[in-house]
Design an enzyme around this catalytic site. Structure first.
Site, PDB file in Angstrom:
ATOM      1  N   TYR A 129      -6.864  75.318 -24.187  1.00  0.00           N
ATOM      2  CA  TYR A 129      -7.387  74.140 -24.885  1.00  0.00           C
ATOM      3  C   TYR A 129      -7.943  73.103 -23.912  1.00  0.00           C
ATOM      4  O   TYR A 129      -8.831  72.337 -24.269  1.00  0.00           O
ATOM      5  CB  TYR A 129      -6.287  73.477 -25.728  1.00  0.00           C
ATOM      6  CG  TYR A 129      -6.160  74.039 -27.124  1.00  0.00           C
ATOM      7  CD1 TYR A 129      -5.874  75.379 -27.332  1.00  0.00           C
ATOM      8  CD2 TYR A 129      -6.320  73.213 -28.235  1.00  0.00           C
ATOM      9  CE1 TYR A 129      -5.750  75.892 -28.602  1.00  0.00           C
ATOM     10  CE2 TYR A 129      -6.193  73.714 -29.520  1.00  0.00           C
ATOM     11  CZ  TYR A 129      -5.910  75.057 -29.694  1.00  0.00           C
ATOM     12  OH  TYR A 129      -5.787  75.560 -30.962  1.00  0.00           O
ATOM     13  N   LYS A 174       1.163  87.281 -23.031  1.00  0.00           N
ATOM     14  CA  LYS A 174       0.447  88.542 -22.795  1.00  0.00           C
ATOM     15  C   LYS A 174       0.589  88.843 -21.299  1.00  0.00           C
ATOM     16  O   LYS A 174      -0.396  88.888 -20.540  1.00  0.00           O
ATOM     17  CB  LYS A 174      -1.028  88.414 -23.205  1.00  0.00           C
ATOM     18  CG  LYS A 174      -1.281  88.564 -24.696  1.00  0.00           C
ATOM     19  CD  LYS A 174      -1.042  89.964 -25.233  1.00  0.00           C
ATOM     20  CE  LYS A 174      -2.221  90.883 -24.969  1.00  0.00           C
ATOM     21  NZ  LYS A 174      -1.977  92.257 -25.545  1.00  0.00           N
ATOM     22  N   ASP A 176       0.562  90.097 -29.453  1.00  0.00           N
ATOM     23  CA  ASP A 176       0.075  90.973 -30.524  1.00  0.00           C
ATOM     24  C   ASP A 176       1.247  91.600 -31.295  1.00  0.00           C
ATOM     25  O   ASP A 176       1.237  91.671 -32.529  1.00  0.00           O
ATOM     26  CB  ASP A 176      -0.886  92.050 -29.986  1.00  0.00           C
ATOM     27  CG  ASP A 176      -0.331  92.814 -28.795  1.00  0.00           C
ATOM     28  OD1 ASP A 176       0.690  92.382 -28.207  1.00  0.00           O
ATOM     29  OD2 ASP A 176      -0.913  93.857 -28.439  1.00  0.00           O
ATOM     30  N   ASP A 189      -0.939  78.265 -31.742  1.00  0.00           N
ATOM     31  CA  ASP A 189      -1.836  77.829 -32.819  1.00  0.00           C
ATOM     32  C   ASP A 189      -1.945  78.941 -33.866  1.00  0.00           C
ATOM     33  O   ASP A 189      -1.785  78.706 -35.069  1.00  0.00           O
ATOM     34  CB  ASP A 189      -3.217  77.508 -32.232  1.00  0.00           C
ATOM     35  CG  ASP A 189      -4.202  77.065 -33.294  1.00  0.00           C
ATOM     36  OD1 ASP A 189      -3.809  76.253 -34.153  1.00  0.00           O
ATOM     37  OD2 ASP A 189      -5.352  77.542 -33.275  1.00  0.00           O
ATOM     38  N   ASP A 240       0.259  79.341 -37.784  1.00  0.00           N
ATOM     39  CA  ASP A 240      -0.401  79.454 -39.091  1.00  0.00           C
ATOM     40  C   ASP A 240       0.108  80.692 -39.819  1.00  0.00           C
ATOM     41  O   ASP A 240       0.359  80.676 -41.028  1.00  0.00           O
ATOM     42  CB  ASP A 240      -1.929  79.584 -38.937  1.00  0.00           C
ATOM     43  CG  ASP A 240      -2.645  78.253 -39.103  1.00  0.00           C
ATOM     44  OD1 ASP A 240      -2.025  77.220 -38.785  1.00  0.00           O
ATOM     45  OD2 ASP A 240      -3.809  78.244 -39.549  1.00  0.00           O
TER      46      ASP A 240
HETATM   47  C1  IPM Z   1      -3.472  72.674 -35.244  1.00  0.00           C
HETATM   48  C2  IPM Z   1      -4.953  72.613 -35.458  1.00  0.00           C
HETATM   49  C3  IPM Z   1      -5.586  71.995 -34.222  1.00  0.00           C
HETATM   50  C4  IPM Z   1      -5.315  72.920 -33.055  1.00  0.00           C
HETATM   51  C5  IPM Z   1      -7.084  71.671 -34.369  1.00  0.00           C
HETATM   52  C6  IPM Z   1      -7.335  70.758 -35.541  1.00  0.00           C
HETATM   53  C7  IPM Z   1      -7.657  71.096 -33.107  1.00  0.00           C
HETATM   54  O1  IPM Z   1      -5.451  73.885 -35.737  1.00  0.00           O
HETATM   55  O2  IPM Z   1      -2.873  71.599 -35.088  1.00  0.00           O
HETATM   56  O3  IPM Z   1      -2.923  73.765 -35.237  1.00  0.00           O
HETATM   57  O4  IPM Z   1      -6.053  73.891 -32.834  1.00  0.00           O
HETATM   58  O5  IPM Z   1      -4.344  72.661 -32.356  1.00  0.00           O
HETATM   59 MG    MG Z   2      -3.974  75.347 -35.944  1.00  0.00          MG
END
Ligand code: IPM
Ligand code: MG
Length: 374
Positions: A145, A196, A228, A252, A256
């Site tokens: 990032y 990884k 993975d 990240d 999710d």
């Molecule tokens: C998260 C989001 C952020 C990230 C974006 C909005 C920059 O996806 O907080 O997970 O990638 O960290």
């Molecule tokens: Mg995210």
């Protein structure tokens, strides 16, 4: 709460459904100031697209300074189609990244907890997700990032090439590991470190540093997994995990995925903290979902993820764990009472608005606090 001086909370509603869910959460904040003896001083600021429209940048120096001077930040959500065409460096998302990096908030805590009332909402079979309770600790100030060099260059023949840099210093790995281990101690004392190491230099260092840290902290059972494989294990048998610690990008993606196991992204909170220094209690609290522009302005967004983010704020920044537990219980009771916003309703089920969900949670808070006094 250990000290009773006023806590300064900076509220950054952001874009899309951000302002709506934050408004609902502030009703809950008010409940705690009125009924639980907490003193919370609230200030506001713009972030994301709202800030770009106002002053051209996703997070102004003034708002950054306010965040720095506060005890905690409640963040809504940022982004939307209106700002999609902007160059990456000036997009709404940069607002939250500036807060994380600028305030050195290196540990992003993302719990994935299933609510028994909503087992049917998960895409997985109920037995796979029943009683799921995992915590992802994502490194949030380094890695790809923020690594340099980065950029897109066009060569003489007109072809473009892009570079991102994944870089980690061992101290960055060690400090997020410390947070993961500390949190695991209050849970089931197991940490799975995800990397990884078979392909990446940063992965090899990640594994070496976490292994050393694990050897120094034998009270925690440390295991390692390739990213993975972890993605696969999360859908195959997610309950094998207690705490997962991983880098910024893997965290990240995996967070999710873990969130989706529970049925709706509308339920899950997060906290971004820097807990190396003893007594450091600052945190940014935000729902893990985005700004959902498609449903913005309709009053139907689920406020639970933001309300539970405030519960994390109570526990971490205000040292008010009893109040945090009370709020979490009120949310569970509202859900088991069948209260549903559209995102978590089964076909044909009756739904309530954002305000309706908050009403239900506030009424459970009233009941629970009466019970507590009795
Ligand atoms: C998260 C989001 C952020 C990230 C974006 C909005 C920059 O996806 O907080 O997970 O990638 O960290
Ligand atoms: Mg995210």
């Amino acid at each position: 709460m250990k000290n009773d001086s006023a806590m300064k909370l900076l509220v950054l509603p952001g874009d899309g459904i951000g302002p709506e869910i934050v408004d609902q959460t502030l009703r809950v904040v008010n409940w705690f100031t009125e009924n639980a003896g907490l003193t919370i001083e609230i200030d506001y600021g713009l972030a994301g697209g709202a800030s770009i429209d106002d002053c051209g940048v996703p997070l102004s120096d003034e708002v950054f300074a306010k965040a720095k001077a506060s005890d905690a930040v409640l963040f809504g959500a940022v982004g939307g189609p209106k700002w999609d065409a902007l160059p990456r460096a000036s997009r709404p998302e940069m607002g939250i990244l500036r807060l994380r990096k600028g305030l050195d908030l290196y540990a992003n805590l993302r719990p994935a907890i299933s609510f028994s009332a909503l087992l049917g909402a998960s895409a997985l079979r109920p037995e796979i997700v029943r009683d799921l309770d995992i915590l992802i600790v994502r490194e949030s100030t380094a890695g790809v990032y923020f690594g340099e060099p980065r950029g897109i260059v066009t060569s003489a023949d007109g072809a473009r090439a892009a570079t991102d840099t994944q870089a980690y210093h061992e101290n960055e790995i060690k400090r997020v590991c410390e947070v993961a281990f500390e949190l695991a101690r209050a849970r089931n004392s197991r940490v799975c470190s995800v990397d990884k190491a078979n392909v990446m230099e940063t992965g090899a260092l990640w594994r070496a540093v976490t292994t050393e840290f694990g050897n120094q902290n034998p009270d925690i059972e440390l295991s390692h997994m390739y990213a993975d494989n972890c993605a696969m294990q999360l859908v195959r048998a997610p309950k094998q995990f207690d705490v997962i610690v991983t880098d910024n990008l893997f965290g990240d993606i995996l967070s999710d995925q873990a969130a989706a196991l529970t049925g709706s992204l509308g339920l899950l909170p997060s906290a971004t903290i820097a807990h190396g220094a003893a007594g450091q209690k600052f945190g940014v609290y935000e729902p893990i979902h985005g700004s959902a522009p498609d449903i913005a302005g309709k009053g139907i967004a689920n406020p639970i993820a933001t309300i539970l983010s405030f519960a994390m704020c109570l526990r971490i920044s205000l040292d008010a764990s009893r109040e945090a537990a009370l709020l979490e219980e009120a949310v569970r009771l509202a859900l088991s009472g069948g209260i549903r916003t559209p995102d978590i309703a089964a076909p044909g089920e009756k739904t309530v608005s954002s305000a309706g969900m908050t009403d239900a949670i506030l009424s459970r808070l009233n009941d629970l606090s009466l019970k507590r006094e009795a």
